[in-house]
Scaffold this active site. Structure first.
Site, short mmCIF file in Angstrom:
data_model
loop_
_atom_site.label_atom_id
_atom_site.label_comp_id
_atom_site.label_asym_id
_atom_site.label_seq_id
_atom_site.Cartn_x
_atom_site.Cartn_y
_atom_site.Cartn_z
N CYS A 160 0.83 -1.21 0.00
CA CYS A 160 0.00 0.00 0.00
C CYS A 160 0.87 1.25 0.00
O CYS A 160 0.52 2.26 -0.61
CB CYS A 160 -0.96 -0.01 1.19
SG CYS A 160 -0.14 -0.18 2.76
N THR A 161 2.02 1.19 0.68
CA THR A 161 2.91 2.35 0.69
C THR A 161 3.48 2.61 -0.70
O THR A 161 3.45 3.73 -1.19
CB THR A 161 4.08 2.13 1.68
OG1 THR A 161 3.54 1.86 2.95
CG2 THR A 161 4.98 3.34 1.75
#
Ligand SMILES: [Zn+2]
Length: 397
Positions: free
Chosen positions: A165-166
């Protein structure tokens, strides 16, 4: 004995020879590559493709009169106890944790105990150096007396990966942008319809350009070609000065142990010169139930009675205290050894594969059963004691 003749190994050999050690063995299975030459200073361009151990030994022997380095163009695992028993000291300039764990296990297997009392004459001290970019560490291990590699295994967490997600939504580092292109964009656009080859300049260039575009979108700078190479191939650049400092610390410890001129390092030194210079020394503690040096079977608490053999194997690979690679499990019941699973021999793997789906109970294991585990991280067999009735304060699987 020096294991590996790479960045740290070249420094170690030079330091030991100049200090006055006369009889040194070096083991390395690698051959010399062009990218080694900037820091592995015992090698020259004419040596490309030759054995690191042999070239390093020849260089030291011709340069330092009276010093005799014996090369071994082999893996550390090619030698047995009788070989390792022949050394007073083992210095490691290894780049892999598995290799460190293996040597550590080997030196522990040399120990002999009399009525539970360690025979100190069987100790072969291990001096271990490690570097990663501008960070390094040096430690002295007296097997059976001070903390060993396995005692502090949680200092080596499994390889860092960035959360998906980062890298997809909130990149903050140049690495996040490169990882995004490597993991997501390459799969989507697949420019050459192949998997990424970290040694193909065209591939690296493509990732480099796309990473720069993405970095620009998020206002991130310092995506460089070298960094792209590093991230794609999962390598941290080696820094020659860090190698020199850590090797010097290790060689000094070797001198102290060999001469008893003063107390050795007790027992773990960390070094960092990323921003200024920082060192710190502390006494890493032994783990009472260390897998390698404690001589007590390691308890594994089983909560779910329907736990499958596959779950147990996954646990041994993922848990920070075990971090195994390819565990093979056998159990001793009714007077004979029975293999539960083994992945390293194809014919046995095939015969035991169906056990993976069976529960431990179905396999005849019960509270107190002892499972013998073989793994590439150790030359020894690890004994696990299964506990089906856990005390309340332990973590269970
Ligand atoms: Zn230990």
């Amino acid at each position: 004995m020096v294991s590996r003749a790479g960045g740290l190994g070249c420094e170690l050999l030079k330091d030991l020879a100049l200090i006055g050690f006369k009889d040194i063995h070096v083991i390395d299975m690698d051959t010399i590559e062009l990218s080694n030459l900037n820091r592995q200073f015992l090698f020259r361009r004419k040596d490309l493709g030759k054995s690191k151990a042999e070239v390093a030994a020849t260089f030291i022997n011709s340069r330092i009169p009276g010093c005799n380095v014996t090369p071994h163009f082999s893996k550390i695992q090619d030698f047995d106890e009788s070989f390792y028993r022949g050394f007073h000291l083992v210095l490691c300039g290894l780049d892999s944790i598995v290799a460190r764990r293996w040597i550590n296990g080997m030196l522990i297997s040399l120990l002999s105990y009399d009525d539970g009392e360690l025979d100190q004459s069987t100790i072969v001290p291990m001096i271990d150096g490690g570097t990663e970019g501008f960070k390094g560490n040096a430690r002295v291990i007296l097997p059976g007396m001070t903390s060993c590699i396995e005692c502090t295994l949680d200092l080596f967490p499994p390889q860092v990966t960035f959360p998906l997600c980062t890298i997809a939504n909130t990149p903050r580092l140049p690495e996040h942008c490169i990882e995004y292109v490597k993991v997501i964009q390459w799969t989507k656009e697949n420019p050459w319809d192949v998997t990424i080859d970290g040694d193909d300049p065209a591939h690296i260039n493509w990732i480099y350009e796309k990473s720069q575009e993405r970095a620009a979108q998020f206002g991130i700078s310092s995506v460089t070609y070298r960094l792209v190479q590093g991230v794609v191939k999962n390598i941290i650049p080696a820094v020659a000065s860090t190698n020199a400092i850590i090797a010097a610390a290790c060689a000094t410890e070797a001198f102290k142990l060999a001469t008893s001129c003063c107390m050795p390092l007790d027992n773990y030194m960390v070094f960092n010169d990323l921003d200024g210079i920082y060192t710190y020394t502390y006494e890493a503690e032994r783990k009472e139930d260390c897998l390698a040096c404690s001589q007590v079977p390691k308890n594994v608490y089983i909560k779910k009675l329907d736990m499958k053999l596959q779950d147990l194997i996954d646990y041994l690979c993922e848990d920070s205290a075990f971090q195994m690679k390819n565990p093979g499990l056998t159990v001793y019941t009714d007077g004979k050894n029975r293999t539960l699973y083994m992945s390293t021999v194809a014919s046995i793997e095939e015969k035991t594969r169906f056990n993976l789906k069976k529960s431990l109970l179905e396999l005849g294991l019960k509270d107190g059963s002892q499972v013998m585990v073989a793994d590439s991280t150790t030359p020894n067999t690890v004994v696990l004691s299964l506990k089906f009735t856990p005390p309340s304060d332990v973590v269970m699987i």
